[in-house]
Design a protein around this motif. Structure first.
Motif, short mmCIF file in Angstrom:
data_model
loop_
_atom_site.label_atom_id
_atom_site.label_comp_id
_atom_site.label_asym_id
_atom_site.label_seq_id
_atom_site.Cartn_x
_atom_site.Cartn_y
_atom_site.Cartn_z
N PRO A 94 102.80 7.91 -4.42
CA PRO A 94 102.29 8.13 -3.07
C PRO A 94 103.44 8.48 -2.13
O PRO A 94 104.59 8.08 -2.36
CB PRO A 94 101.66 6.79 -2.70
N PRO A 95 103.13 9.21 -1.05
CA PRO A 95 104.20 9.62 -0.12
C PRO A 95 104.91 8.42 0.47
O PRO A 95 104.27 7.44 0.84
CB PRO A 95 103.45 10.41 0.96
N LYS A 96 106.22 8.51 0.51
CA LYS A 96 107.01 7.43 1.13
C LYS A 96 107.10 7.65 2.64
O LYS A 96 107.24 6.72 3.40
CB LYS A 96 108.44 7.40 0.55
N PHE A 97 107.05 8.91 3.04
CA PHE A 97 107.07 9.31 4.44
C PHE A 97 106.55 10.73 4.53
O PHE A 97 106.53 11.45 3.54
CB PHE A 97 108.49 9.21 5.05
N ARG A 98 106.11 11.11 5.73
CA ARG A 98 105.59 12.47 5.94
C ARG A 98 106.74 13.44 6.12
O ARG A 98 107.67 13.16 6.87
CB ARG A 98 104.71 12.51 7.18
N ILE A 99 106.62 14.56 5.45
CA ILE A 99 107.60 15.64 5.61
C ILE A 99 106.81 16.88 6.01
O ILE A 99 105.99 17.36 5.22
CB ILE A 99 108.35 15.91 4.29
N PRO A 100 107.01 17.39 7.21
CA PRO A 100 106.28 18.60 7.59
C PRO A 100 106.69 19.76 6.68
O PRO A 100 107.87 19.94 6.39
CB PRO A 100 106.70 18.86 9.03
N ALA A 101 105.70 20.52 6.23
CA ALA A 101 105.99 21.70 5.42
C ALA A 101 106.71 22.73 6.29
O ALA A 101 106.37 22.89 7.46
CB ALA A 101 104.70 22.28 4.86
N PRO A 102 107.68 23.42 5.71
CA PRO A 102 108.31 24.50 6.48
C PRO A 102 107.25 25.52 6.91
O PRO A 102 106.25 25.71 6.21
CB PRO A 102 109.29 25.13 5.47
N PRO A 103 107.43 26.18 8.05
CA PRO A 103 106.40 27.09 8.57
C PRO A 103 105.91 28.12 7.55
O PRO A 103 104.71 28.40 7.49
CB PRO A 103 107.08 27.76 9.76
N HIS A 104 106.80 28.67 6.74
CA HIS A 104 106.38 29.71 5.79
C HIS A 104 105.58 29.14 4.61
O HIS A 104 105.02 29.91 3.82
CB HIS A 104 107.58 30.53 5.31
N LEU A 105 105.50 27.81 4.49
CA LEU A 105 104.73 27.18 3.40
C LEU A 105 103.47 26.48 3.91
O LEU A 105 102.75 25.88 3.12
CB LEU A 105 105.61 26.18 2.65
N ARG A 106 103.23 26.54 5.21
CA ARG A 106 102.04 25.90 5.79
C ARG A 106 100.82 26.80 5.61
O ARG A 106 100.93 28.02 5.68
CB ARG A 106 102.24 25.65 7.27
N PRO A 107 99.66 26.19 5.42
CA PRO A 107 98.43 26.99 5.37
C PRO A 107 98.18 27.64 6.73
O PRO A 107 98.49 27.05 7.76
CB PRO A 107 97.33 25.98 5.06
N PRO A 108 97.62 28.85 6.74
CA PRO A 108 97.30 29.49 8.02
C PRO A 108 96.15 28.76 8.70
O PRO A 108 95.44 27.98 8.08
CB PRO A 108 96.89 30.91 7.60
N ALA A 109 95.96 29.05 9.97
CA ALA A 109 94.89 28.41 10.74
C ALA A 109 93.51 28.76 10.17
O ALA A 109 92.59 27.97 10.25
CB ALA A 109 94.98 28.82 12.20
N ARG A 110 93.40 29.94 9.59
CA ARG A 110 92.12 30.38 9.03
C ARG A 110 92.36 30.84 7.59
O ARG A 110 93.26 31.64 7.34
CB ARG A 110 91.56 31.52 9.86
N ILE A 111 91.55 30.36 6.67
CA ILE A 111 91.63 30.78 5.27
C ILE A 111 90.56 31.84 5.04
O ILE A 111 89.36 31.55 5.15
CB ILE A 111 91.45 29.58 4.32
N ASP A 112 90.99 33.06 4.75
CA ASP A 112 90.06 34.18 4.64
C ASP A 112 89.14 34.10 3.42
O ASP A 112 87.96 34.40 3.52
CB ASP A 112 90.82 35.51 4.62
N ASP A 113 89.66 33.70 2.28
CA ASP A 113 88.86 33.72 1.06
C ASP A 113 89.05 32.42 0.27
O ASP A 113 89.74 32.40 -0.75
CB ASP A 113 89.25 34.94 0.21
N PRO A 114 88.45 31.32 0.73
CA PRO A 114 88.68 30.03 0.08
C PRO A 114 88.22 29.98 -1.38
O PRO A 114 88.74 29.20 -2.17
CB PRO A 114 87.90 29.03 0.94
N VAL A 115 87.27 30.85 -1.76
CA VAL A 115 86.77 30.85 -3.13
C VAL A 115 87.88 31.25 -4.12
O VAL A 115 87.85 30.84 -5.28
CB VAL A 115 85.55 31.80 -3.25
N LYS A 116 88.89 31.98 -3.66
CA LYS A 116 89.99 32.42 -4.53
C LYS A 116 91.04 31.33 -4.76
O LYS A 116 91.89 31.47 -5.64
CB LYS A 116 90.69 33.64 -3.91
N LEU A 117 91.00 30.27 -3.98
CA LEU A 117 92.09 29.30 -4.03
C LEU A 117 92.22 28.62 -5.39
O LEU A 117 93.33 28.49 -5.91
CB LEU A 117 91.93 28.25 -2.93
N LEU A 118 91.12 28.15 -5.97
CA LEU A 118 91.21 27.49 -7.27
C LEU A 118 91.65 28.45 -8.36
O LEU A 118 92.58 28.12 -9.11
CB LEU A 118 89.89 26.79 -7.64
#
Length: 193
Positions: A94-118
């Motif tokens: 389990p996480p020991k502490f929160r680490i914010p993801a770097p901006p280029h690795l964060r999910p966008p505000a809107r996911i255009d095609d969630p069906v493709k994710l899996l």
């Protein structure tokens, strides 16, 4: 700590199973619903893993190509090193502490095609396996992955175990989100993702 390609292969298979299970039974709305403001949805967790995989796999492919050009061969066992152990410890759930993801690795505000994710996640697992095969015969303790002055630059022998720990962390996060979303949902059956 020693790099174990067989253990990584087992962890890749486990990640496939867990990702499929976490998506199973979720409606498209549940898949993309955040449990609370500012917390990632199941879809965002999977997307973050996909984005991280693309970045790291590209860096690892470059490292393999450079090692082949430089004839950096070795048979192991390959040590993960102190920095590798630290990166794995930080990423391991389990996480020991929160680490914010770097901006280029964060999910966008809107996911255009969630069906493709899996399917994209499952392809990323295939790529992890390919990188294990392709790195065979190279000196995984001497090969470095990442930009020269990056705080995340590590031995190739550490990169795969670190990414497997990172996947476990965010799959656990997605599983916890699914529990929250499903327990808050009305008890009517809906079409799943």
């Amino acid at each position: 700590m020693i790099f174990d390609p067989n253990r990584c292969a087992e962890q890749i298979n486990e990640a496939r199973r867990r990702a499929e299970a976490v998506v199973l039974g979720l409606t498209p709305e549940q898949f993309t619903t955040q449990p609370e403001a500012g917390k990632w949805s199941v879809a965002e967790c999977i997307l973050h893993l996909n984005v991280t995989a693309r970045v790291m796999q590209s860096l690892m492919q470059d490292a393999i190509a450079q090692a082949r050009r430089d004839n950096q061969l070795g048979t192991g066992p390959f040590r993960i090193g102190a920095k590798g152990r630290l990166l794995i410890w930080i990423a391991e759930p389990p996480p020991k502490f929160r680490i914010p993801a770097p901006p280029h690795l964060r999910p966008p505000a809107r996911i255009d095609d969630p069906v493709k994710l899996l399917p994209d996640f499952l392809k990323a697992q295939d790529e992890w396996e390919r990188l294990i095969r392709e790195s065979s015969g190279l000196d995984l303790s001497k090969i470095k992955v990442g930009k020269l002055f990056s705080p995340f630059r590590a031995r190739f022998a550490a990169a795969l175990p670190w990414m497997m720990a990172h996947q476990r962390r965010h799959l656990l996060q997605a599983e916890n989100v699914k529990r929250q979303i499903v327990s808050a949902a009305p008890s009517s059956a809906a079409q799943s993702v």
